[in-house]
Design an enzyme around this catalytic site. Structure first.
Site, PDB file in Angstrom:
ATOM      1  N   ASP A  67       0.807  -1.224   0.000  1.00  0.00           N
ATOM      2  CA  ASP A  67       0.000   0.000   0.000  1.00  0.00           C
ATOM      3  C   ASP A  67       0.839   1.273   0.000  1.00  0.00           C
ATOM      4  OD1 ASP A  67       0.890  -0.564   2.580  1.00  0.00           O
ATOM      5  OD2 ASP A  67      -1.102  -1.020   3.335  1.00  0.00           O
ATOM      6  N   ASN A 134      -7.520  -3.054  14.304  1.00  0.00           N
ATOM      7  CA  ASN A 134      -8.919  -3.329  13.940  1.00  0.00           C
ATOM      8  C   ASN A 134      -9.042  -4.515  12.984  1.00  0.00           C
ATOM      9  OD1 ASN A 134      -8.038  -2.343  11.495  1.00  0.00           O
ATOM     10  ND2 ASN A 134      -9.409  -0.579  11.406  1.00  0.00           N
ATOM     11  N   HIS A 136      -7.295  -4.970  10.122  1.00  0.00           N
ATOM     12  CA  HIS A 136      -7.049  -4.763   8.688  1.00  0.00           C
ATOM     13  C   HIS A 136      -5.766  -5.461   8.246  1.00  0.00           C
ATOM     14  CE1 HIS A 136      -4.825  -0.681   9.552  1.00  0.00           C
ATOM     15  NE2 HIS A 136      -3.928  -1.618   9.359  1.00  0.00           N
ATOM     16  N   GLU A 141      -9.686  -2.064   5.289  1.00  0.00           N
ATOM     17  CA  GLU A 141     -10.331  -1.805   6.568  1.00  0.00           C
ATOM     18  C   GLU A 141     -11.568  -2.699   6.733  1.00  0.00           C
ATOM     19  OE1 GLU A 141      -8.690  -0.184   8.622  1.00  0.00           O
ATOM     20  OE2 GLU A 141      -8.325   1.914   8.135  1.00  0.00           O
TER      21      GLU A 141
HETATM   22  C1  F6R Z   1       1.461  -1.749   6.082  1.00  0.00           C
HETATM   23  C2  F6R Z   1       0.093  -2.236   6.169  1.00  0.00           C
HETATM   24  C3  F6R Z   1      -0.674  -2.275   7.435  1.00  0.00           C
HETATM   25  C4  F6R Z   1       0.178  -2.545   8.679  1.00  0.00           C
HETATM   26  C5  F6R Z   1      -0.690  -2.493   9.929  1.00  0.00           C
HETATM   27  C6  F6R Z   1       0.123  -2.666  11.184  1.00  0.00           C
HETATM   28  O1  F6R Z   1       1.940  -1.794   4.763  1.00  0.00           O
HETATM   29  O2  F6R Z   1      -0.430  -2.589   5.171  1.00  0.00           O
HETATM   30  O3  F6R Z   1      -1.669  -3.264   7.335  1.00  0.00           O
HETATM   31  O4  F6R Z   1       0.785  -3.795   8.554  1.00  0.00           O
HETATM   32  O5  F6R Z   1      -1.364  -1.287   9.989  1.00  0.00           O
HETATM   33  O6  F6R Z   1       0.943  -1.550  11.357  1.00  0.00           O
HETATM   34  P1  F6R Z   1       2.116  -1.561  12.429  1.00  0.00           P
HETATM   35  O7  F6R Z   1       3.097  -2.566  11.942  1.00  0.00           O
HETATM   36  O8  F6R Z   1       2.687  -0.165  12.372  1.00  0.00           O
HETATM   37  O9  F6R Z   1       1.508  -1.911  13.729  1.00  0.00           O
END
Ligand code: F6R
Length: 243
Positions: A67, A134, A136, A141
């Site tokens: 992303d 959450n 995702h 989401e």
């Molecule tokens: C990152 C992504 C997100 C993160 C998730 C956890 O490319 O796609 O799904 O993996 O938000 O974020 P952290 O690792 O910062 O807790």
């Protein structure tokens, strides 16, 4: 799903590094799906260490990131393109022509379509994932359809808050409200999925992903259907698992 519970993030990142490096060694032209965020930072440092010490080469490896923030240029220090260069690519012998991160600027819809076509032509040997508090995966989401492909998403308030806490110097107003993300179907098409989760803040999402019903309300629960999905988590993230 195979669940591996490690004492801490360091042990988990070492195990994850063994898997990533194993794939690269087995197939020097492998296609890696990569993630950003705080979760894989230690893993990436270990991959760089391995490259320097053992000479594992990435020169013919292709990468596709999950992303990118909408509206941020690749050179923006909070962009995921910048993050990847800083935490991984600059430390490897990777050919930057083989690196792909969704475009967050310009005609993003058209670029997202191209991204889907490239993914279809270059099946991912592995997709590395973190998980949002959450549930995702990527920036898919809660509520995202399981058959979604790369698309523009509206970030949930909880995601904006989580990301402001860890990045953007805590300035919530600086966090983009939208992103471009691979869809759940793109992730499910990877031959192998490796998801890392660390800390108590992920415990509820991890429980839902492993033990809960398959539901769009918890996007990571889609992984229950993946034929080769490995979760490497620390004890804190595992604390609500019943088995
Ligand atoms: C990152 C992504 C997100 C993160 C998730 C956890 O490319 O796609 O799904 O993996 O938000 O974020 P952290 O690792 O910062 O807790």
């Amino acid at each position: 799903m195979e669940v591996i519970i490690c004492k801490n993030k360091d042990e988990a990142s070492t195990k994850a590094c063994e898997i990533m490096v194993g794939i690269v060694k087995e197939n020097p032209k492998a296609v890696l799906g990569l993630a950003t965020g705080s979760t894989p930072v230690q893993l990436y440092a270990k991959m760089i260490e391995d490259h320097k010490e053992n000479g594992t080469s990435y020169k013919d490896i292709q990468t596709y990131n999950l992303d990118e923030y909408f509206g941020l240029d690749q050179s923006h220090p909070q962009s995921y393109h910048y993050f990847m260069c800083h935490h991984l690519f600059n430390g490897l012998d990777i050919n930057m022509d083989n690196v792909h991160v969704p475009k967050g600027k310009g005609n993003v819809e058209e670029e997202a379509q191209k991204y889907n076509e490239m993914l279809a032509q270059n099946p991912l040997d592995i997709q590395l994932l973190g998980i949002g508090s959450n549930g995702h995966i990527g920036f898919n989401e809660p509520g995202t359809a399981f058959d979604s492909v790369t698309h523009v998403v509206d970030l949930k308030q909880s995601t904006i808050e989580d990301n402001a806490r860890l990045f953007f110097d805590g300035k919530i107003d600086d966090v983009p409200r939208q992103a471009v993300s691979m869809g759940i179907a793109n992730i499910m098409q990877a031959k192998k999925v490796l998801l890392l989760a660390f800390g108590e803040g992920k415990a509820e999402a991890v429980k839902g992903m492993v033990e809960g019903p398959k539901t769009v309300d918890l996007p990571a629960s889609a992984l229950q259907d993946h034929p080769d999905c490995v979760l490497i988590i620390d004890e804190d993230a595992a604390k609500l698992l019943s088995k």
